[in-house]
Design a protein around this motif. Structure first.
Motif, PDB file in Angstrom:
ATOM      1  N   GLY A  25       0.815  -1.214   0.000  1.00  0.00           N
ATOM      2  CA  GLY A  25       0.000   0.000   0.000  1.00  0.00           C
ATOM      3  C   GLY A  25       0.845   1.258   0.000  1.00  0.00           C
ATOM      4  O   GLY A  25       0.544   2.231  -0.709  1.00  0.00           O
ATOM      5  N   ALA A  26       1.927   1.252   0.790  1.00  0.00           N
ATOM      6  CA  ALA A  26       2.802   2.424   0.851  1.00  0.00           C
ATOM      7  C   ALA A  26       3.477   2.679  -0.491  1.00  0.00           C
ATOM      8  O   ALA A  26       3.716   3.835  -0.872  1.00  0.00           O
ATOM      9  CB  ALA A  26       3.850   2.238   1.940  1.00  0.00           C
ATOM     10  N   MET A  27       3.797   1.605  -1.220  1.00  0.00           N
ATOM     11  CA  MET A  27       4.445   1.752  -2.526  1.00  0.00           C
ATOM     12  C   MET A  27       3.561   2.560  -3.469  1.00  0.00           C
ATOM     13  O   MET A  27       4.043   3.431  -4.208  1.00  0.00           O
ATOM     14  CB  MET A  27       4.716   0.367  -3.122  1.00  0.00           C
ATOM     15  N   ALA A  28       2.249   2.299  -3.437  1.00  0.00           N
ATOM     16  CA  ALA A  28       1.333   3.051  -4.304  1.00  0.00           C
ATOM     17  C   ALA A  28       1.331   4.528  -3.941  1.00  0.00           C
ATOM     18  O   ALA A  28       1.395   5.403  -4.819  1.00  0.00           O
ATOM     19  CB  ALA A  28      -0.078   2.469  -4.189  1.00  0.00           C
ATOM     20  N   ALA A  29       1.258   4.835  -2.630  1.00  0.00           N
ATOM     21  CA  ALA A  29       1.236   6.239  -2.204  1.00  0.00           C
ATOM     22  C   ALA A  29       2.549   6.944  -2.515  1.00  0.00           C
ATOM     23  O   ALA A  29       2.559   8.117  -2.912  1.00  0.00           O
ATOM     24  CB  ALA A  29       0.936   6.309  -0.706  1.00  0.00           C
ATOM     25  N   GLY A  74      -2.117  10.488   2.386  1.00  0.00           N
ATOM     26  CA  GLY A  74      -1.549  11.102   3.589  1.00  0.00           C
ATOM     27  C   GLY A  74      -1.725  10.250   4.823  1.00  0.00           C
ATOM     28  O   GLY A  74      -0.934  10.345   5.772  1.00  0.00           O
ATOM     29  N   MET A  75      -2.744   9.374   4.848  1.00  0.00           N
ATOM     30  CA  MET A  75      -2.954   8.471   5.972  1.00  0.00           C
ATOM     31  C   MET A  75      -2.139   7.187   5.829  1.00  0.00           C
ATOM     32  O   MET A  75      -1.702   6.599   6.815  1.00  0.00           O
ATOM     33  CB  MET A  75      -4.438   8.127   6.097  1.00  0.00           C
ATOM     34  N   ILE A  76      -1.924   6.744   4.583  1.00  0.00           N
ATOM     35  CA  ILE A  76      -1.228   5.474   4.362  1.00  0.00           C
ATOM     36  C   ILE A  76       0.178   5.481   4.942  1.00  0.00           C
ATOM     37  O   ILE A  76       0.589   4.545   5.650  1.00  0.00           O
ATOM     38  CB  ILE A  76      -1.188   5.151   2.849  1.00  0.00           C
ATOM     39  N   LEU A  77       0.952   6.536   4.666  1.00  0.00           N
ATOM     40  CA  LEU A  77       2.362   6.534   5.056  1.00  0.00           C
ATOM     41  C   LEU A  77       2.554   6.580   6.577  1.00  0.00           C
ATOM     42  O   LEU A  77       3.336   5.786   7.124  1.00  0.00           O
ATOM     43  CB  LEU A  77       3.089   7.690   4.365  1.00  0.00           C
ATOM     44  N   PRO A  78       1.880   7.480   7.329  1.00  0.00           N
ATOM     45  CA  PRO A  78       2.048   7.459   8.781  1.00  0.00           C
ATOM     46  C   PRO A  78       1.550   6.169   9.430  1.00  0.00           C
ATOM     47  O   PRO A  78       2.166   5.680  10.375  1.00  0.00           O
ATOM     48  CB  PRO A  78       1.231   8.662   9.269  1.00  0.00           C
ATOM     49  N   VAL A  97      -4.333  15.807   6.621  1.00  0.00           N
ATOM     50  CA  VAL A  97      -4.824  14.596   7.274  1.00  0.00           C
ATOM     51  C   VAL A  97      -3.830  14.040   8.308  1.00  0.00           C
ATOM     52  O   VAL A  97      -4.201  13.178   9.118  1.00  0.00           O
ATOM     53  CB  VAL A  97      -5.148  13.535   6.196  1.00  0.00           C
ATOM     54  N   ILE A  98      -2.585  14.531   8.307  1.00  0.00           N
ATOM     55  CA  ILE A  98      -1.576  13.991   9.230  1.00  0.00           C
ATOM     56  C   ILE A  98      -2.024  14.056  10.689  1.00  0.00           C
ATOM     57  O   ILE A  98      -1.921  13.069  11.422  1.00  0.00           O
ATOM     58  CB  ILE A  98      -0.222  14.709   9.047  1.00  0.00           C
ATOM     59  N   PRO A  99      -2.545  15.210  11.182  1.00  0.00           N
ATOM     60  CA  PRO A  99      -2.943  15.247  12.592  1.00  0.00           C
ATOM     61  C   PRO A  99      -4.079  14.295  12.926  1.00  0.00           C
ATOM     62  O   PRO A  99      -4.284  13.964  14.099  1.00  0.00           O
ATOM     63  CB  PRO A  99      -3.386  16.706  12.791  1.00  0.00           C
ATOM     64  N   LEU A 100      -4.839  13.861  11.921  1.00  0.00           N
ATOM     65  CA  LEU A 100      -5.949  12.950  12.160  1.00  0.00           C
ATOM     66  C   LEU A 100      -5.499  11.522  12.424  1.00  0.00           C
ATOM     67  O   LEU A 100      -6.232  10.736  13.037  1.00  0.00           O
ATOM     68  CB  LEU A 100      -6.894  12.945  10.960  1.00  0.00           C
ATOM     69  N   VAL A 101      -4.299  11.169  11.950  1.00  0.00           N
ATOM     70  CA  VAL A 101      -3.892   9.769  11.968  1.00  0.00           C
ATOM     71  C   VAL A 101      -3.766   9.242  13.394  1.00  0.00           C
ATOM     72  O   VAL A 101      -4.364   8.224  13.755  1.00  0.00           O
ATOM     73  CB  VAL A 101      -2.576   9.573  11.189  1.00  0.00           C
ATOM     74  N   GLY A 102      -2.977   9.941  14.222  1.00  0.00           N
ATOM     75  CA  GLY A 102      -2.791   9.467  15.584  1.00  0.00           C
ATOM     76  C   GLY A 102      -4.098   9.390  16.356  1.00  0.00           C
ATOM     77  O   GLY A 102      -4.361   8.410  17.069  1.00  0.00           O
ATOM     78  N   THR A 108      -9.661   2.388   5.633  1.00  0.00           N
ATOM     79  CA  THR A 108     -10.234   3.659   5.170  1.00  0.00           C
ATOM     80  C   THR A 108      -9.265   4.384   4.246  1.00  0.00           C
ATOM     81  O   THR A 108      -9.658   4.917   3.193  1.00  0.00           O
ATOM     82  CB  THR A 108     -10.574   4.551   6.371  1.00  0.00           C
ATOM     83  N   ALA A 109      -7.977   4.405   4.641  1.00  0.00           N
ATOM     84  CA  ALA A 109      -6.965   5.078   3.825  1.00  0.00           C
ATOM     85  C   ALA A 109      -6.846   4.429   2.452  1.00  0.00           C
ATOM     86  O   ALA A 109      -6.810   5.114   1.414  1.00  0.00           O
ATOM     87  CB  ALA A 109      -5.618   5.059   4.547  1.00  0.00           C
ATOM     88  N   LEU A 110      -6.786   3.089   2.422  1.00  0.00           N
ATOM     89  CA  LEU A 110      -6.702   2.394   1.133  1.00  0.00           C
ATOM     90  C   LEU A 110      -7.942   2.647   0.290  1.00  0.00           C
ATOM     91  O   LEU A 110      -7.842   2.844  -0.932  1.00  0.00           O
ATOM     92  CB  LEU A 110      -6.535   0.892   1.372  1.00  0.00           C
ATOM     93  N   GLY A 111      -9.126   2.662   0.926  1.00  0.00           N
ATOM     94  CA  GLY A 111     -10.358   2.911   0.183  1.00  0.00           C
ATOM     95  C   GLY A 111     -10.397   4.299  -0.434  1.00  0.00           C
ATOM     96  O   GLY A 111     -10.777   4.460  -1.598  1.00  0.00           O
ATOM     97  N   LEU A 112      -9.992   5.315   0.340  1.00  0.00           N
ATOM     98  CA  LEU A 112      -9.961   6.685  -0.186  1.00  0.00           C
ATOM     99  C   LEU A 112      -8.969   6.811  -1.339  1.00  0.00           C
ATOM    100  O   LEU A 112      -9.250   7.450  -2.361  1.00  0.00           O
ATOM    101  CB  LEU A 112      -9.599   7.668   0.926  1.00  0.00           C
ATOM    102  N   PHE A 113      -7.801   6.198  -1.163  1.00  0.00           N
ATOM    103  CA  PHE A 113      -6.775   6.290  -2.201  1.00  0.00           C
ATOM    104  C   PHE A 113      -7.229   5.561  -3.471  1.00  0.00           C
ATOM    105  O   PHE A 113      -7.019   6.057  -4.593  1.00  0.00           O
ATOM    106  CB  PHE A 113      -5.461   5.689  -1.691  1.00  0.00           C
ATOM    107  N   LEU A 114      -7.870   4.399  -3.316  1.00  0.00           N
ATOM    108  CA  LEU A 114      -8.365   3.650  -4.472  1.00  0.00           C
ATOM    109  C   LEU A 114      -9.454   4.439  -5.208  1.00  0.00           C
ATOM    110  O   LEU A 114      -9.410   4.579  -6.436  1.00  0.00           O
ATOM    111  CB  LEU A 114      -8.920   2.303  -4.005  1.00  0.00           C
ATOM    112  N   LEU A 115     -10.418   4.978  -4.458  1.00  0.00           N
ATOM    113  CA  LEU A 115     -11.489   5.758  -5.076  1.00  0.00           C
ATOM    114  C   LEU A 115     -10.923   7.005  -5.758  1.00  0.00           C
ATOM    115  O   LEU A 115     -11.309   7.334  -6.901  1.00  0.00           O
ATOM    116  CB  LEU A 115     -12.512   6.156  -4.014  1.00  0.00           C
TER     117      LEU A 115
END
Length: 454
Positions: A28-32, A123-127, A71-76, A90-97
């Motif tokens: 997943g991170a590779m795609a982002a 932005g959610m995938i990497l953190p 979105v970074i502050p939302l992750v934690g 959720t992150a993968l779904g948003l990125f796919l859509l």
């Protein structure tokens, strides 16, 4: 907070489970990560097919970076509230859509909107990748696991422009977005099988007001910057800049006065090492992302290179960054940040200078050597800057420092992209390349503010 009742797995079982989990999140991170560079070589074709000027098409990159930043502050908070598995899905779904919609975009405006959605997922995938692997690996295996993450992190930027060139020359620009789909689908299937469920929950409240003020202020200022290209837009740009400055002032004032946790812990800037390191991260964001937008257009429009050839021409810079990161890592813990950062930024400045005097007849081989030196310089400089951010902070402040410094760096990336677009639109490649050199030289000067002692 409630903790799971199950006892931890035996070390051997945990080690066996770590490998498929690592593979799951890295796919997943590779795609982002690919998406941060693969789009760069598509901007020229996007501008032509969507009939958009440079200052409009740069928002394809800027909107993605700003969405990743917001979105970074939302992750934690969201991981604590809903669990890492739910946030990851959720992150993968948003990125796919977002990727599917970007590939189907019919105008510059629709593409920018869909890139924003894609950036929220990316932005959610990497953190989450870093957080999950740090939890699963534990202190005894963290170095080896993060080494794999670092390898993927270096591989993606190198391969992105080249892969983008292949896809654009072969099937068109839409495929730089559709290429994400199989990677995300594979990661989703692996998540269903190997991503563990976590039961811990944190009831912290989210700073919603801060989440509205900070991104709105930054977007307003960047929109004002891109509005300065025409005489008619200056009045609107000034009003937008005033509004953006007001929003950021309100965010800063409110954050410093709050007794509860704020979106960003601005009190960290009282620490000299953190302050100088974070300011330097902003400068690195400006000086690396601005040229990442400018140089593909330069090669395609001034040297008449195809998208694939432009991607190959850019590869030496990212190769230089990767090599320098591997070699300089052993010295980062032995030396204070300032000398390494100065040496790196000096090399990057020297590698940028040939572009100031370049003409359409300048050989791309010479420019590739210059890009390799520029990449080595940034690779050497970025490591000590990252260390400087944390070197004098207490351990409890490190998560807040990570969030704050990453956000500042990505604001710098968005600023650099917008600035290069405005200069290019107003004056062409010659002044834009000159400003690329000036900004890099400014980074050399700013590196002197980093700590000079261990």
């Amino acid at each position: 907070m409630r903790t799971p009742n199950a006892s931890p797995a035996p070390p051997a079982t945990a080690a066996r489970a770590l490998l498929p989990l690592t593979a799951t999140v890295l796919v997943g991170a590779m795609a982002a990560l690919l998406d941060t560079t693969i789009v760069a070589v598509a901007l020229d074709e996007l501008g032509r097919e969507l009939a958009a000027p440079v200052t409009a098409i740069q928002w394809v990159t800027t909107s993605y970076v700003l969405a990743m930043t917001a979105v970074i502050p939302l992750v934690g908070w969201s991981v604590g509230r809903f669990g890492a598995r739910a946030v990851w899905l959720t992150a993968l779904g948003l990125f796919l859509l977002g990727s599917l919609l970007c590939g189907a975009a019919w105008s510059a405006g629709s593409l920018i909107a869909f890139r924003t959605l894609q950036g929220l997922g990316g932005g959610m995938i990497l953190p989450v990748t870093q957080l999950v692997l740090a939890r699963a690996a534990g202190p005894e295996r963290l170095g080896r696991v993060m080494g794999k993450v670092g390898f993927v992190g270096q591989l993606a930027p190198i391969s992105g422009p080249v892969l983008g060139g292949v896809l654009i020359d072969g099937w068109g620009w839409r495929w730089v977005f559709f290429v994400n789909v199989p990677l995300i689908l594979v990661s989703l299937a692996m998540t269903w099988r190997w991503f563990p469920r976590d039961e811990e929950r944190d009831e912290r409240r989210l700073d919603l007001v801060g989440l509205l003020l900070l991104p709105s202020g930054v977007v307003a200022l960047l929109h004002a910057l891109t509005g300065l290209e025409t005489q008619a837009g200056i009045g609107t740009a000034i009003l937008t800049a005033v509004a953006g400055a007001g929003l950021l002032t309100a965010f800063i004032t409110r954050s410093l006065r709050r007794t509860e946790a704020s979106l960003l812990d601005l009190r960290l800037f009282a620490d000299r090492a953190f302050r100088s390191g974070t300011v330097m991260m902003f400068v690195l964001g400006v000086t690396s992302w601005g040229p990442m937008f400018l140089l593909p257009l330069y090669y395609q429009r001034q040297h008449n290179l195809s998208a694939l050839d432009a991607g190959l021409a850019l590869a030496p810079q990212t190769l230089g960054i990767a090599l320098a990161s591997l070699l300089a890592g052993r010295y980062t813990d032995r030396l204070p940040p300032r000398p390494l950062a100065l040496a790196g930024m000096a090399a990057a400045t020297m590698g940028t200078l040939p572009f100031v005097f370049a003409t359409p007849d300048t050989g791309t081989l010479l420019l590739s050597v210059a890009l390799l030196l520029r990449g080595v310089g940034f690779g050497v400089a970025s490591l000590p800057v990252s260390v400087a951010v944390y070197r004098t902070l207490r351990p409890a402040a490190i998560p807040h420092a990570t969030s704050a410094s990453t956000i500042v760096q990505r604001i710098g990336a968005a600023t650099g992209t917008a600035l290069m677009a405005v200069i290019l639109q107003a004056g062409g490649f010659a002044p834009a390349l000159t400003w690329m050199f000036i900004l890099t030289a400014t980074g050399l000067v700013m590196a002197a503010s980093l700590p000079g002692r261990k």
